[in-house]
Design an enzyme around this catalytic site. Structure first.
Site, mmCIF file in Angstrom:
data_model
loop_
_atom_site.group_PDB
_atom_site.id
_atom_site.type_symbol
_atom_site.label_atom_id
_atom_site.label_comp_id
_atom_site.label_asym_id
_atom_site.label_seq_id
_atom_site.Cartn_x
_atom_site.Cartn_y
_atom_site.Cartn_z
ATOM 1 N N ASN A 87 11.545 25.679 0.189
ATOM 2 C CA ASN A 87 10.194 25.217 -0.150
ATOM 3 C C ASN A 87 10.264 23.890 -0.891
ATOM 4 O O ASN A 87 11.194 23.638 -1.650
ATOM 5 C CB ASN A 87 9.454 26.276 -0.980
ATOM 6 C CG ASN A 87 9.988 26.394 -2.390
ATOM 7 O OD1 ASN A 87 9.689 25.574 -3.240
ATOM 8 N ND2 ASN A 87 10.798 27.430 -2.633
ATOM 9 N N CYS A 136 4.701 32.708 3.714
ATOM 10 C CA CYS A 136 5.884 33.524 3.422
ATOM 11 C C CYS A 136 6.762 33.780 4.640
ATOM 12 O O CYS A 136 7.989 33.680 4.561
ATOM 13 C CB CYS A 136 5.485 34.820 2.742
ATOM 14 S SG CYS A 136 4.486 35.954 3.748
ATOM 15 N N ASP A 165 3.230 41.770 -9.371
ATOM 16 C CA ASP A 165 3.113 42.150 -10.780
ATOM 17 C C ASP A 165 3.415 40.936 -11.651
ATOM 18 O O ASP A 165 4.568 40.663 -11.985
ATOM 19 C CB ASP A 165 4.089 43.299 -11.055
ATOM 20 C CG ASP A 165 4.124 43.693 -12.523
ATOM 21 O OD1 ASP A 165 3.140 43.432 -13.232
ATOM 22 O OD2 ASP A 165 5.146 44.268 -12.946
ATOM 23 N N ASN A 169 4.938 44.398 -16.049
ATOM 24 C CA ASN A 169 4.900 45.696 -16.732
ATOM 25 C C ASN A 169 5.020 46.852 -15.744
ATOM 26 O O ASN A 169 4.761 47.997 -16.073
ATOM 27 C CB ASN A 169 3.620 45.832 -17.562
ATOM 28 C CG ASN A 169 2.366 45.864 -16.702
ATOM 29 O OD1 ASN A 169 2.417 45.619 -15.491
ATOM 30 N ND2 ASN A 169 1.234 46.132 -17.324
ATOM 31 N N ASP A 188 -2.669 40.182 -11.852
ATOM 32 C CA ASP A 188 -1.964 41.000 -10.867
ATOM 33 C C ASP A 188 -2.757 41.061 -9.571
ATOM 34 O O ASP A 188 -3.984 40.954 -9.570
ATOM 35 C CB ASP A 188 -1.760 42.419 -11.398
ATOM 36 C CG ASP A 188 -0.759 42.483 -12.539
ATOM 37 O OD1 ASP A 188 -0.077 41.477 -12.782
ATOM 38 O OD2 ASP A 188 -0.664 43.544 -13.176
ATOM 39 N N HIS A 194 3.950 40.742 2.577
ATOM 40 C CA HIS A 194 4.828 39.669 2.124
ATOM 41 C C HIS A 194 6.139 39.794 2.890
ATOM 42 O O HIS A 194 6.547 40.898 3.264
ATOM 43 C CB HIS A 194 5.083 39.757 0.618
ATOM 44 C CG HIS A 194 5.905 38.624 0.077
ATOM 45 N ND1 HIS A 194 5.614 37.306 0.369
ATOM 46 C CD2 HIS A 194 7.013 38.595 -0.707
ATOM 47 C CE1 HIS A 194 6.499 36.525 -0.233
ATOM 48 N NE2 HIS A 194 7.369 37.288 -0.882
ATOM 49 N N ASP A 217 14.208 35.290 -1.978
ATOM 50 C CA ASP A 217 12.812 35.001 -1.627
ATOM 51 C C ASP A 217 12.542 33.517 -1.834
ATOM 52 O O ASP A 217 12.618 33.012 -2.950
ATOM 53 C CB ASP A 217 11.867 35.836 -2.499
ATOM 54 C CG ASP A 217 10.440 35.856 -1.968
ATOM 55 O OD1 ASP A 217 10.083 34.942 -1.212
ATOM 56 O OD2 ASP A 217 9.690 36.778 -2.321
#
Length: 226
Positions: A87, A136, A165, A169, A188, A194, A217
């Site tokens: 990227n 993605c 997330d 958490n 979130d 994905h 990723d």
């Protein structure tokens, strides 16, 4: 193929699929409607010099060339360098610029891509300016090509109802007022899907229990340790 390599894959069927296969399928869409997209990896199509140039253009090489070159036999290091270079959203001569909103009319709509070779060759032809645009599955497809070209067994993984997330958490938090109305105060989210990569290599730094498929990723959603 050599048992002494960190990327040694003993299963012949897996070598055929994750090292030698130039064609594949990327699964996208949502959990109720999964679409299979054909993708041409083309890792043997005169791309090696492009992939090596990608290593030389990285911030890792520019900051410390001797250290960078000395670590190019380590697949976990190479994987991290390539994941940052696929990227171009952090202004480091990366291959693809990510875009998820607005108009694509002045450049290529991400949904139009069906292979990595044309993207990598366009990147070189444009003097290593990021190709516009990627999302993605495009980042994952191109990264698979580059890592296979460099000799690292690699595959794509698609996940549906994919939890993002942000505050780490281990839950996806939604907020409501006393009347049950949704409050737009949390970061979130849950994406329809994905796509990322996994590469096969051993982990002498972590122990034998961690040998095998390793997550990488390249999608530029948020920074990891800078």
């Amino acid at each position: 193929w050599f048992a002494g390599d960190d990327v040694y894959m003993s299963n012949e069927n897996e070598r055929q699929e994750y090292v030698l296969n130039e064609n594949g399928i990327i699964f996208v869409g949502n959990a109720r409607y999964i679409e299979a997209r054909g993708w041409y990896y083309g890792q043997f199509q005169d791309l090696l010099n492009i992939c090596l140039t990608m290593l030389d253009l990285s911030l890792y090489y520019r900051q410390d060339p001797a250290m960078d070159v000395s670590r190019r036999g380590d697949p976990k290091y190479v994987g991290r360098v390539i994941s940052s270079m696929i990227n171009g959203n952090d202004n480091d001569n990366g291959v693809l610029l990510g875009k998820w909103q607005g108009s694509f009319h002045s450049h290529e709509n991400p949904s139009r891509w069906d292979g990595s070779v044309v993207i990598l060759k366009k990147w070189r032809q444009d003097n290593y300016r990021p190709v516009q645009y990627g999302q993605c599955w495009v980042f994952a497809g191109v990264m698979c090509t580059v890592l296979r070209c460099l000799g690292i067994p690699t595959r794509l993984v698609s996940n549906f109802n994919s939890a993002h997330d942000v505050d780490r958490n281990l839950s996806i938090d939604k907020y409501y007022d006393s009347s049950g109305r949704s409050l737009n105060i949390g970061k979130d989210s849950t994406w329809d899907y994905h796509v990322w990569n996994e590469s096969w290599f051993i982990r002498p730094d972590l122990g034998r229990a961690y040998n095998g498929w390793q997550v990488l990723d390249a999608t530029p959603q948020e920074q990891s340790r800078g």
